[in-house]
Design a protein around this motif. Structure first.
Motif: not given
Length: 175
Positions: A20-28, A53-56
């Motif tokens: 989850g923390r990784t998703a908050a930083q980058s979907v890639r 998820a942090n999605i631009p």
């Protein structure tokens, strides 16, 4: 008996927090992490991860319209299903104001009720446009509440950014 300690042996809840923390930083980075091991892949299927998820906004728009991005559309659908407030908000704004879909108004109310401040701002704008005094009063009260919380200007900028396709996100909404 000896139990090796290593990343693969972490509890599922810990893996879910890491992913989850990784998703908050980058979907890639999320995609790379999920491919690294079974524990990360399994944790990556949790609703919590999709909500983080942090999605631009430009990725969300591109994935939504490009026929070559079925995986992106699947990811967005899973984010919506999990209750990702920013994805729901952006989709509702696009549908309501750019696509002319009136049924989206209910989705916007749901996102606003979940505490998304820019969605509350949007609902207040729509209420202010109605003919009846009660709706106008409710919209005005919402604007006053957002102003008292110091969020009114930020919400206006976020709304404008979504309509114009910029990457503005509501810091207060990320809660």
């Amino acid at each position: 008996m000896y139990h090796p300690i290593g990343p693969a042996n972490l509890p599922h809840d810990v893996w879910t927090l890491i992913v989850g923390r990784t998703a908050a930083q980058s979907v890639r980075d999320l995609c790379s992490l999920r491919m690294s091991c079974t524990a990360a892949r399994n944790a990556g299927e949790e609703d919590f991860v999709y909500r983080c998820a942090n999605i631009p906004i430009w990725d969300q728009r591109w994935w939504s319209v490009s026929p070559m991005h079925q995986p992106g559309r699947n990811f967005l659908a899973r984010c919506r299903q999990s209750g990702h407030l920013e994805v729901l908000f952006r989709s509702a704004v696009s549908d309501l104001f750019l696509g002319g879909c009136r049924f989206t108004g209910m989705e916007m109310h749901v996102v606003a009720a979940q505490g998304h401040l820019a969605a509350q701002y949007t609902v207040a704008m729509v209420l202010m446009l109605r003919d009846d005094a009660e709706s106008k009063n409710n919209g005005l009260q919402t604007f006053r509440g957002l102003e008292a919380a110091g969020a009114l200007t930020n919400c206006k900028l976020v709304f404008r950014g979504v309509v114009q396709g910029r990457g503005d996100t509501c810091v207060a909404c990320q809660g």
